[in-house]
Design an enzyme around this catalytic site. Structure first.
Site, PDB file in Angstrom:
ATOM      1  CG  HIS A  11      -1.896   1.146   1.214  1.00  0.00           C
ATOM      2  ND1 HIS A  11      -3.243   0.971   1.451  1.00  0.00           N
ATOM      3  CD2 HIS A  11      -1.753   2.479   0.983  1.00  0.00           C
ATOM      4  CE1 HIS A  11      -3.865   2.126   1.373  1.00  0.00           C
ATOM      5  NE2 HIS A  11      -2.968   3.074   1.090  1.00  0.00           N
ATOM      6  CG  HIS A  13      -0.719   6.950  -1.301  1.00  0.00           C
ATOM      7  ND1 HIS A  13      -1.911   7.008  -1.997  1.00  0.00           N
ATOM      8  CD2 HIS A  13      -0.989   6.318  -0.129  1.00  0.00           C
ATOM      9  CE1 HIS A  13      -2.866   6.453  -1.252  1.00  0.00           C
ATOM     10  NE2 HIS A  13      -2.335   6.023  -0.130  1.00  0.00           N
ATOM     11  NE  ARG A  15       0.689  11.845  -2.601  1.00  0.00           N
ATOM     12  CZ  ARG A  15      -0.302  11.363  -1.883  1.00  0.00           C
ATOM     13  NH1 ARG A  15      -1.221  10.576  -2.413  1.00  0.00           N
ATOM     14  NH2 ARG A  15      -0.406  11.636  -0.599  1.00  0.00           N
ATOM     15  CG  ASN A  39      -4.894   8.312  -3.705  1.00  0.00           C
ATOM     16  OD1 ASN A  39      -3.845   7.781  -4.053  1.00  0.00           O
ATOM     17  ND2 ASN A  39      -5.023   8.928  -2.551  1.00  0.00           N
ATOM     18  CE  LYS A 104      -7.643   1.854  -0.902  1.00  0.00           C
ATOM     19  NZ  LYS A 104      -6.517   2.744  -0.680  1.00  0.00           N
ATOM     20  CG  HIS A 141      -9.988   4.407   2.856  1.00  0.00           C
ATOM     21  ND1 HIS A 141      -8.785   5.060   2.972  1.00  0.00           N
ATOM     22  CD2 HIS A 141     -10.771   4.895   3.849  1.00  0.00           C
ATOM     23  CE1 HIS A 141      -8.846   5.915   3.986  1.00  0.00           C
ATOM     24  NE2 HIS A 141     -10.045   5.833   4.528  1.00  0.00           N
ATOM     25  CG  HIS A 179      -5.122   2.343   5.630  1.00  0.00           C
ATOM     26  ND1 HIS A 179      -6.480   2.262   5.819  1.00  0.00           N
ATOM     27  CD2 HIS A 179      -4.954   3.037   4.485  1.00  0.00           C
ATOM     28  CE1 HIS A 179      -7.095   2.889   4.842  1.00  0.00           C
ATOM     29  NE2 HIS A 179      -6.187   3.364   4.009  1.00  0.00           N
ATOM     30  CG  LEU A 224      -8.111  10.500   7.046  1.00  0.00           C
ATOM     31  CD1 LEU A 224      -8.805  11.197   5.895  1.00  0.00           C
ATOM     32  CD2 LEU A 224      -9.070  10.319   8.226  1.00  0.00           C
ATOM     33  CG  ASP A 252      -1.772   4.911   3.838  1.00  0.00           C
ATOM     34  OD1 ASP A 252      -1.818   5.247   2.636  1.00  0.00           O
ATOM     35  OD2 ASP A 252      -2.541   5.360   4.700  1.00  0.00           O
ATOM     36  CG  HIS A 256      -0.165  15.165   1.565  1.00  0.00           C
ATOM     37  ND1 HIS A 256      -1.139  15.391   0.615  1.00  0.00           N
ATOM     38  CD2 HIS A 256      -0.501  13.997   2.166  1.00  0.00           C
ATOM     39  CE1 HIS A 256      -2.030  14.409   0.650  1.00  0.00           C
ATOM     40  NE2 HIS A 256      -1.661  13.544   1.579  1.00  0.00           N
ATOM     41  CB  ALA A 268      -5.290  12.803   5.830  1.00  0.00           C
TER      42      ALA A 268
HETATM   43  C1  NCD Z   1      -3.657   8.948   1.669  1.00  0.00           C
HETATM   44  C2  NCD Z   1      -3.173   9.959   0.624  1.00  0.00           C
HETATM   45  O1  NCD Z   1      -2.700  11.044   1.015  1.00  0.00           O
HETATM   46  O2  NCD Z   1      -3.226   9.650  -0.561  1.00  0.00           O
HETATM   47  N1  NCD Z   1      -3.797   9.621   2.938  1.00  0.00           N
HETATM   48  C3  NCD Z   1      -3.840   9.055   4.160  1.00  0.00           C
HETATM   49  O3  NCD Z   1      -4.046   9.765   5.140  1.00  0.00           O
HETATM   50  N2  NCD Z   1      -3.636   7.767   4.343  1.00  0.00           N
HETATM   51  C4  NCD Z   1      -4.923   8.324   1.211  1.00  0.00           C
HETATM   52  C5  NCD Z   1      -5.342   7.119   2.007  1.00  0.00           C
HETATM   53  O4  NCD Z   1      -4.744   6.048   1.924  1.00  0.00           O
HETATM   54  O5  NCD Z   1      -6.315   7.245   2.769  1.00  0.00           O
HETATM   55 ZN    ZN Z   2      -3.321   5.059   1.341  1.00  0.00          ZN
END
Ligand code: NCD
Ligand code: ZN
Length: 355
Positions: A11, A13, A15, A39, A104, A141, A179, A224, A252, A256, A268
Site C-alpha cells: 500500500h 502512494h 503520486r 488516487n 481499490k 479503504h 491500513h 486517515l 500507506d 504531501h 492527511a
Molecule cells: C492517503 C493519501 O494522502 O493519498 N492519505 C492518508 O491519510 N492515508 C490516502 C489514504 O490512503 O487514505
Molecule cells: Zn493510502
C-alpha cells in the site's frame, strides 16, 4: 543484525510527475515491489491508464537508477480506482494485464482524492461479482463516510455495515482491509475466511491518538484512518505478533508538500517511505515479535496476492538513526519543495544496514 527477505510494500502512494521522481527512489532502495495506489488527479481507473502510469513510473525509476547505479531493481504493481462506472470487462483486462493486481475501493469523500469513489456499494455489484469470479482482489479503504459517525468510529462502522455486506454478498471475493487501526478490524479479519487479509502501517503500530496532540497539534502525524486509542494499537501489535499470515506490510506512505499539511485545513497522510522498514522493526521489537517480521514484510503479502516470494534480502541493525527534518519533494505547489517525514528530527532505534 536482522536479515529479512527484501520487503514488499502492498500500500504505497508515490503520486506523479516531479513529486513521484523524488519519493519513488526511497521505496526502491529498500523494497522489492510495491502496490501503487491510484488516487491521482485524475484517478487511475482503467488498465490503459495504469499502463500509462506504469510508463511514467518506469521512466522515473530509470532516471533514479542512472543517477544512482546502486539502486536495486524494483517492480511496481498497480491498483485500479473503483468507481460506480467501472465496467466488469475491466476486471478481465486487469487480470490478464500482468501489472494490475487489484481494485481499490474508496468510499466517496473518505480520504485524499476519493471524490470519484463509490457512493453506494450496491452500484458496484456487477464489477464486484466479476472480481469474485475471477479472483481479483479488492483493496478497501474501510471507513464510513456518514457525517454523523464519529471520526474515531468510522472504521468499525464501515466493517459492521459495508464490509459485512461485502463478505456476505460476495463470499469468495478476496479482500484486503487496508491500513487497519482498530481491535474491531483485527477481529473482523481473524474471524473471516482466508480470502480476507489486512495491511498494517508503521504509524498505527507505533503511535496512539495522544501523539496527534503531543505538545500541540502535530500535522505530520495526521493520516486517515486517524490514529486510535492505545487499546487499539495494542490489538494491532498482538495481531502482527501472532504470526498470522493475514496481516502484512503496507506502509500507506503518503507524501504531501509541507505547507499543505501545516495548514488551516491540512492534508492527511504520513510520509514514511525512507525509514518504514526500520519503523516496523521498532514496532515488532515492542511486540516481542521480531521473528515474525520476515513473513509480515516479505512473504505474507505476496502469498495473498499469488505472487512469487521475494528475492533478495535486507539487513537491519539495532543502531540509532536520526530521521531528517525534511526530504526534497519536487513539484510542490506554491514553491514548496519539501516533505516532512514521520518522526522528523527524532532518533529511532533501528536502521537499514547496507543491503
Ligand atoms: C492517503 C493519501 O494522502 O493519498 N492519505 C492518508 O491519510 N492515508 C490516502 C489514504 O490512503 O487514505
Ligand atoms: Zn493510502
Amino acid at each position: 543484525m536482522l536479515q529479512i527477505p527484501r520487503p514488499d510494500d502492498w500500500h504505497l502512494h508515490v503520486r506523479d510527475g516531479a513529486a513521484m521522481a523524488s519519493v519513488l527512489p526511497h521505496t526502491a532502495r529498500h523494497f522489492g515491489r510495491a502496490l501503487l495506489m491510484p488516487n491521482l488527479r485524475p484517478p487511475v481507473r482503467t488498465v490503459a491508464e495504469a499502463a500509462a502510469y506504469r510508463d511514467r513510473v518506469r521512466a522515473a525509476l530509470a532516471a533514479a537508477g542512472a543517477a544512482d547505479p546502486s539502486l536495486p531493481p524494483f517492480e511496481p504493481w498497480f491498483a485500479l480506482y473503483l468507481t460506480a462506472q467501472t465496467a466488469p470487462a475491466e476486471v478481465e483486462a486487469a487480470k490478464s494485464s500482468g501489472f494490475v493486481l487489484s481494485f481499490k475501493l474508496y468510499p466517496a469523500g473518505a480520504t485524499t482524492n476519493s471524490d470519484a469513489g463509490v457512493r453506494d456499494l450496491r452500484d458496484a455489484a456487477p464489477v464486484l461479482e466479476a472480481m469474485e469470479a475471477l479472483g481479483v482482489p479488492l483493496c478497501v479503504h474501510a471507513e464510513s463516510t456518514d457525517p454523523e459517525v464519529d471520526i474515531f468510529d468510522r472504521e468499525a462502522v464501515f466493517l459492521r455495515d459495508q464490509a459485512a455486506w461485502l463478505t456476505e454478498t460476495f463470499p469468495k471475493l478476496r479482500l484486503v482491509i487496508e491500513h487497519i487501526t482498530t481491535e474491531e478490524a483485527v477481529d473482523f479479519v481473524l474471524s473471516a475466511p482466508d480470502t480476507v487479509a489486512a495491511t498494517v502501517t508503521p504509524q498505527h503500530l507505533l503511535l496512539n491518538r495522544n501523539a496527534l496532540f503531543q505538545g500541540g497539534v502535530r500535522p505530520h502525524r495526521w493520516c486517515l484512518p486517524v490514529l486510535k486509542r492505545e487499546r487499539h494499537r495494542q490489538a494491532l501489535l498482538r495481531a502482527v505478533a501472532s504470526g498470522s499470515r493475514k496481516f502484512f506490510l503496507g506502509t500507506d506512505s503518503a507524501p504531501h508538500a509541507r505547507h499543505t499539511k501545516e495548514a488551516d485545513c491540512g492534508c492527511a497522510g504520513c510520509f514514511t517511505a525512507p525509514h518504514a522498514v526500520a519503523l516496523y522493526a521498532w514496532a515488532f521489537e515492542q511486540a516481542g515479535a521480531l521473528d515474525h517480521l520476515a513473513d509480515f514484510a516479505g512473504r505474507s503479502g505476496a502469498r495473498f496476492y499469488g505472487l512469487p516470494a521475494a528475492t533478495g534480502t535486507l539487513t537491519l541493525e539495532r543502531a540509532p538513526w536520526q530521521i531528517p527534518a525534511a526530504h526534497p519533494f519536487g513539484g510542490g505547489e506554491g514553491g514548496d519543495q519539501e516533505v516532512v517525514p514521520l518522526f522528523a528530527g527524532e532518533v529511532i532505534p533501528w536502521r537499514v544496514a547496507a543491503p
